[in-house]
Design an enzyme around this catalytic site. Sequence first.
Site, PDB file in Angstrom:
ATOM      1  N   HIS A 175       0.834  -1.194   0.000  1.00 22.39           N
ATOM      2  CA  HIS A 175       0.000   0.000   0.000  1.00 22.39           C
ATOM      3  C   HIS A 175       0.878   1.258   0.000  1.00 22.39           C
ATOM      4  CE1 HIS A 175      -3.443  -2.543   0.956  1.00 22.39           C
ATOM      5  NE2 HIS A 175      -4.233  -1.487   0.921  1.00 22.39           N
ATOM      6  N   ARG A 208      -0.736   2.858   7.267  1.00 20.62           N
ATOM      7  CA  ARG A 208      -0.564   1.409   7.425  1.00 20.62           C
ATOM      8  C   ARG A 208      -0.068   1.065   8.829  1.00 20.62           C
ATOM      9  NH1 ARG A 208      -3.818  -0.560   4.889  1.00 20.62           N
ATOM     10  NH2 ARG A 208      -2.803  -2.541   4.431  1.00 20.62           N
ATOM     11  N   HIS A 214       1.017  -3.057   9.372  1.00 22.55           N
ATOM     12  CA  HIS A 214       2.415  -2.993   8.950  1.00 22.55           C
ATOM     13  C   HIS A 214       3.288  -2.427  10.053  1.00 22.55           C
ATOM     14  CE1 HIS A 214       2.661  -4.266   4.787  1.00 22.55           C
ATOM     15  NE2 HIS A 214       1.550  -3.618   4.523  1.00 22.55           N
ATOM     16  N   ASP A 218       8.383  -1.656   7.477  1.00 21.12           N
ATOM     17  CA  ASP A 218       7.690  -2.070   6.249  1.00 21.12           C
ATOM     18  C   ASP A 218       7.329  -0.836   5.430  1.00 21.12           C
ATOM     19  OD1 ASP A 218       7.655  -4.617   7.424  1.00 21.12           O
ATOM     20  OD2 ASP A 218       5.557  -4.464   8.033  1.00 21.12           O
TER      21      ASP A 218
END
Length: 277
Positions: A175, A208, A214, A218
């Site tokens: 994402h 995220r 996440h 990440d």
Amino acid sequence: MFLKKLFCLSVASVTCLGVGGMVAHAESPIVQKTAPTKQQPAPYYAPGTAPDPTVYLPPPPEAGSVRQQSDDKAFASTRSLKGSARWALAQTDADLHLPVLLNSFSCSAGFVIDAAKAPHLVSLVQKILQSETGDMWKGKDHWHRLRPFVGTAHPICTEEGRQKIAETGAYPSGHTMLGWSTALILAELLPDRSTAILQRGRVFGESRIVCGVHWESDVQEGYVMGAGEIAAMHGNAEFRADMDAARAELAALRTTAPKPNSQICTIEQDAAAHSPL
């Protein structure tokens, strides 16, 4: 509830459930690991030319390392955001369907980016998604990093997809990769709005972490991967031609498009001022 309805009403493709005004959306396309179909556009990369994230990205943090400690802290500190305006923004940012994704950059662009009125931009982003997704899965499958919520009862902002998301690797964040890629191309297409657009791209990735799906690292490497992918695509003549078509389209659209919702813009600015990183 009001904030969730506000986000819901801002994007025509998003539907609201009758209970609680919750935003409902199908699982975002980047999470689905499916084979390409004939309807999908061909990628911008020629075979063998896509940048390899398993080589240029560092491995995810090791247990007990300083980086992992930072990851743990970011996850723990953002669990208290459930139910807040920032949480609602993270829920909206979790939806990668293009009308929602492009609309999420409306405040930073200064006008509503309506996918229905921007077919060249939609085609461009679709092709970027198709080009990047294989590289993203290569990284995720290489490292097999567990999501931060796995093995815990901590909330995430996309509970409806909890089990499926848990089955996919966390590193790097896809994402974030696509959100940052979108920010980079929009900053190039609308250079007078580049600062605000890039800030929104940063917030999109941070969503995220807020969402709980996440780790901080990440997301950080998702930014790197998005930048690497877009840089490499500039070597493709078709990509450059599609960028030119989208540039002309946006130049015309911004003269007639309505202004974005000021309440949502305020929420986005508050998110930018309170980074979880």
